[in-house]
Enzyme design. Structure first.
Site, PDB file in Angstrom:
ATOM      1  N   TYR A  28      10.947  29.036   9.273  1.00 17.18           N
ATOM      2  CA  TYR A  28      10.509  30.099  10.279  1.00 17.18           C
ATOM      3  C   TYR A  28      11.380  29.670  11.228  1.00 17.18           C
ATOM      4  CZ  TYR A  28       7.837  33.231  13.042  1.00 17.18           C
ATOM      5  OH  TYR A  28       7.266  34.107  13.877  1.00 17.18           O
ATOM      6  N   ALA A  59       4.258  28.184   6.850  1.00 19.68           N
ATOM      7  CA  ALA A  59       3.622  27.031   6.675  1.00 19.68           C
ATOM      8  C   ALA A  59       2.439  26.945   5.805  1.00 19.68           C
ATOM      9  CB  ALA A  59       3.344  26.295   8.070  1.00 19.68           C
ATOM     10  N   LEU A  60       1.724  28.158   5.829  1.00 21.95           N
ATOM     11  CA  LEU A  60       0.556  28.378   4.836  1.00 21.95           C
ATOM     12  C   LEU A  60       0.988  28.408   3.549  1.00 21.95           C
ATOM     13  CD1 LEU A  60      -1.401  30.859   6.959  1.00 21.95           C
ATOM     14  CD2 LEU A  60      -2.058  28.682   6.345  1.00 21.95           C
ATOM     15  N   GLU A  61       2.287  28.965   3.107  1.00 23.28           N
ATOM     16  CA  GLU A  61       2.569  28.696   1.772  1.00 23.28           C
ATOM     17  C   GLU A  61       3.227  27.400   1.229  1.00 23.28           C
ATOM     18  OE1 GLU A  61       2.176  32.559   3.504  1.00 23.28           O
ATOM     19  OE2 GLU A  61       3.732  31.062   3.963  1.00 23.28           O
ATOM     20  N   CYS A  83       7.247  23.974  10.797  1.00 21.17           N
ATOM     21  CA  CYS A  83       7.202  23.875  12.104  1.00 21.17           C
ATOM     22  C   CYS A  83       6.162  25.084  12.568  1.00 21.17           C
ATOM     23  CB  CYS A  83       8.211  23.533  13.088  1.00 21.17           C
ATOM     24  SG  CYS A  83       8.027  23.674  14.842  1.00 21.17           S
ATOM     25  N   ILE A  85       4.433  26.333  16.117  1.00 19.76           N
ATOM     26  CA  ILE A  85       4.682  26.238  17.570  1.00 19.76           C
ATOM     27  C   ILE A  85       3.493  27.226  18.502  1.00 19.76           C
ATOM     28  CG2 ILE A  85       6.054  26.674  19.736  1.00 19.76           C
ATOM     29  CD1 ILE A  85       8.453  26.227  18.142  1.00 19.76           C
ATOM     30  N   HIS A  91      -3.889  32.052  15.998  1.00 14.07           N
ATOM     31  CA  HIS A  91      -3.289  31.788  14.699  1.00 14.07           C
ATOM     32  C   HIS A  91      -2.713  30.676  14.553  1.00 14.07           C
ATOM     33  CE1 HIS A  91      -1.385  33.211  10.917  1.00 14.07           C
ATOM     34  NE2 HIS A  91      -0.272  32.949  11.655  1.00 14.07           N
ATOM     35  N   ASN A 115       3.414  14.876   4.484  1.00 15.12           N
ATOM     36  CA  ASN A 115       3.344  15.894   5.291  1.00 15.12           C
ATOM     37  C   ASN A 115       4.097  15.746   6.647  1.00 15.12           C
ATOM     38  OD1 ASN A 115       2.438  18.112   6.717  1.00 15.12           O
ATOM     39  ND2 ASN A 115       0.322  17.812   6.675  1.00 15.12           N
ATOM     40  N   ARG A 129      10.917  15.898  17.832  1.00 15.57           N
ATOM     41  CA  ARG A 129      10.376  15.112  16.626  1.00 15.57           C
ATOM     42  C   ARG A 129      11.331  15.446  15.328  1.00 15.57           C
ATOM     43  NH1 ARG A 129       7.125  16.010  20.433  1.00 15.57           N
ATOM     44  NH2 ARG A 129       5.117  14.653  20.571  1.00 15.57           N
TER      45      ARG A 129
END
Length: 183
Positions: A28, A59-61, A83, A85, A91, A115, A129
């Site tokens: 993303y 990230a949900l997938e 990531c 943000i 959400h 993870n 990071r």
């Protein structure tokens, strides 16, 4: 920005047989994702391992993709990268909590997952990071997966087969055996 606190890092495990990991990334924020992936690849290669890379929309997938590969493929472990943000809505909380929870549940099923999905307040925190030459959270996620693979091998619970296993030789449809029967 506060300096990151120093912490103990375990040395990478050694393997008598090569390891193969699947890196699942949600690009993303492409520049951040690329840094995370670079760190993960380098860490896997340090132990002589190999990797494959797949991209998913968000990230949900990531956990769903790992679950598919865990059930149907022969990877020793997985690296979850992406990531999230914080934005102006809740959400952010949903994505952070649900992706993390799903990854944890897969781990409890026996999947060796590191993870590396960053959950940060702003882009600056993410960049710091993600940088492979900096905090290298992608490399840290790969190292976590490698340690779990080493534990799995140590305790002898490796996956022996891949994919679905037939119940018997014949094909069974709606309760009736079709094909060769064995007694």
């Amino acid at each position: 920005m506060a300096q990151a606190e120093t912490h103990h890092v375990l040395p990478l495990p050694e393997f008598d047989r090569p390891v193969k990991l699947l890196i699942v990334v949600a690009p993303y924020y492409k520049d951040i994702a690329d840094e995370l992936v670079a760190g993960a690849k380098a860490e896997i290669e340090k132990v002589g391992g190999s990797w494959e890379l797949v991209e998913v929309p968000g990230a949900l997938e990531v956990p769903t993709a790992i679950r598919i590969a865990y059930r149907q493929s022969n990877f020793d472990g997985f690296v979850a990268l992406g990531c999230v943000i914080r934005g102006e809505t809740t959400h952010y909380d949903t994505v952070c909590n649900d992706s993390s929870r799903a990854i944890q549940l897969l781990g409890l099923e026996g999947a060796c997952i590191g993870n590396g999905i960053l959950t940060v307040e702003n882009r600056e925190q993410a960049v710091v990071r993600a940088e492979a030459a900096g905090q290298n959270k992608g490399g840290g996620a790969a190292a976590a997966a490698l340690h779990l693979i080493a534990l799995t091998r140590r305790f002898g619970n490796e996956k022996k087969d891949i994919g679905f296993k037939p119940l018997r030789e014949g094909i069974q449809i709606a309760g009736e055996a079709k094909g060769p029967t064995t007694a």
